[in-house]
Enzyme design. Structure first.
Site, PDB file in Angstrom:
ATOM      1  N   TYR A 223       0.762  -1.522   0.188  1.00 33.50           N
ATOM      2  CA  TYR A 223      -0.124  -0.114   0.114  1.00 33.50           C
ATOM      3  C   TYR A 223       1.121   1.315   0.088  1.00 33.50           C
ATOM      4  O   TYR A 223       1.645   1.382   0.499  1.00 33.50           O
ATOM      5  CB  TYR A 223      -0.750  -0.354   0.963  1.00 33.50           C
ATOM      6  CG  TYR A 223      -1.353   1.383   1.570  1.00 33.50           C
ATOM      7  CD1 TYR A 223      -2.781   1.705   0.701  1.00 33.50           C
ATOM      8  CD2 TYR A 223      -1.059   2.422   2.156  1.00 33.50           C
ATOM      9  CE1 TYR A 223      -3.139   2.528   1.216  1.00 33.50           C
ATOM     10  CE2 TYR A 223      -2.058   3.978   1.779  1.00 33.50           C
ATOM     11  CZ  TYR A 223      -2.999   4.223   1.908  1.00 33.50           C
ATOM     12  OH  TYR A 223      -3.989   4.975   1.910  1.00 33.50           O
TER      13      TYR A 223
ATOM     14  N   GLU B   3      -3.161   7.734  -3.759  1.00 33.23           N
ATOM     15  CA  GLU B   3      -3.324   6.159  -3.152  1.00 33.23           C
ATOM     16  C   GLU B   3      -3.284   5.520  -4.305  1.00 33.23           C
ATOM     17  O   GLU B   3      -3.671   5.399  -4.737  1.00 33.23           O
ATOM     18  CB  GLU B   3      -4.562   6.228  -2.984  1.00 33.23           C
ATOM     19  CG  GLU B   3      -4.690   4.226  -1.627  1.00 33.23           C
ATOM     20  CD  GLU B   3      -5.900   4.586  -1.259  1.00 33.23           C
ATOM     21  OE1 GLU B   3      -6.050   5.168   0.201  1.00 33.23           O
ATOM     22  OE2 GLU B   3      -6.715   4.514  -1.485  1.00 33.23           O
TER      23      GLU B   3
END
Length: 374
Positions: free
Chosen positions: A96, A184
């Site tokens: 992530y 993101e």
């Protein structure tokens, strides 16, 4: 490649096959919400027939995810992408990574974790030690030692390490150059042959910088937005729909937040955030009323205007004119006008003969809200 129909999806898959030489694809629903895979909006397809079948099933479906609410969102488009989880000499790994502004320090922050592909909120809640943060001073920018530190903390080595340092630098540059408020990537994939790929992305652009990015503004998909919010934006009204029963019409964002607090203290729930700005004339007030009344859950409307730039008596006359223009408004209206010519404004409201309750103090307005919703 984006497709509107199952036939376009097949054409996109064929084009990707020419470019990549691989014949496995992913079909992804394109809606403004996360958790699409959990709702059945992300499917693998290993043949062109399966691409057509999966795309046909997803396009037009009402996709329900943890971020859409129980009503879900209709899928109008799908993304056809290469399946990058192919066999190779090494294991794949999912990470992530996001870039955003730390408002407390005034610095950009790269947040990353070895637990990619999962809900980062769950990782933060249960295993916070698996989340790393790297702050970047905007005066000097991202430094090479920081990209290497990130790759090291992700447990990479060899070619994957080098590729990750390039990836982090490219991601930070994309965040800065696009004037984003958040960038993101989840997951960042280390492929089986040690390439680093952004498998999925979520980008929030800063609306205030769109004048520098006409190409981004042109990509706006209004079908993915609340139609009432789109209509409000076209009339320069700052409107956000909420789930409550008391409509709000206020000038100024800070006063709007205070008004929503007052509504909750009075036992109600705000149905919207609506900032009419400093020029609350009759036409603007009428449009605001019409937008608020499109919500069937609204049981009362609280108008809370501070007359600084605009005079309260002009706003009051605008409310009366708007009321008469719309006709019978089916819900009670509480009007609190404070500031320049507030007393004259109260007289205009009280003498209008309309079903409008006037108040000067915020406490009075709160008591009237409590009274009418009960």
């Amino acid at each position: 490649m984006v497709a509107d129909t199952s036939d376009e999806a097949v054409a996109a898959a064929k084009e990707l096959q020419k470019q990549t030489g691989t014949g496995w694809w992913v079909v992804k629903a394109q809606i403004h919400a996360g958790g699409r895979g959990k709702g059945g909006g992300v499917k693998l397809a290993k043949t062109l027939d399966k691409v057509k079948e999966k795309a046909g099933a997803i396009i037009g479906m009402q996709l329900i995810t943890p971020q859409t609410g129980p009503q879900g969102k209709k899928v109008n488009k799908v993304l056809i992408a290469q399946d990058v989880y192919y066999p190779g000499p090494n294991k794949t790994a999912e990470f992530y990574m996001s870039v955003l502004l730390n408002r407390q320090t005034g610095r950009n922050i790269i947040m990353y974790s070895t637990e990619g592909g999962m809900d980062i909120e769950e990782v933060a809640a249960h295993t916070p030690e698996k989340i790393f943060k790297e702050e970047v001073d905007p005066k000097v920018g991202l430094q090479g030692f920081q990209t290497r530190k990130i790759a090291f903390n992700l447990g990479l080595s060899g070619n994957a390490f080098k590729e990750m340092t390039k990836f982090v630098a490219a991601l930070y540059a994309a965040y800065i150059n696009s004037d984003s408020s958040m960038f993101e990537i989840n997951p960042v994939l280390k492929t089986s042959d040690d390439k680093i790929i952004a498998v999925d992305a979520k980008v929030n652009l800063d609306d205030n910088a769109l004048f520098r990015h006409a190409d981004y503004a042109a990509m706006r998909d209004k079908t993915e937005e609340d139609p009432t919010e789109v209509e409000a934006s076209e009339h320069d009204l700052n409107y956000v729909k909420l789930d409550g029963n008391v409509g709000c019409m206020v000038n100024g964002a800070g006063l709007a937040m205070a008004t929503m607090d007052i509504i909750k203290l009075a036992g109600g729930e705000p149905a919207n955030f609506l900032d009419v700005g400093g020029t609350a004339n009759a036409a603007r007030v009428e449009k605001a009323f019409r937008i608020i009344l499109k919500d069937p859950n609204v049981k009362a409307i609280l108008v809370n205007i501070f007359g600084g730039i605009v005079r309260c008596d002009r706003v009051a006359q605008g409310i009366v004119d708007a009321y008469k223009s719309i006709g019978e408004i089916p819900v009670p209206i509480i009007v609190r006008l404070q500031g320049t010519n507030a007393d004259e404004a109260k007289k205009i409201i009280d003498q209008s003969g309309l079903k409008v309750f006037s108040a000067i103090l915020l406490k009075e307005a709160a008591d009237l809200v409590a009274k009418v919703i009960k």
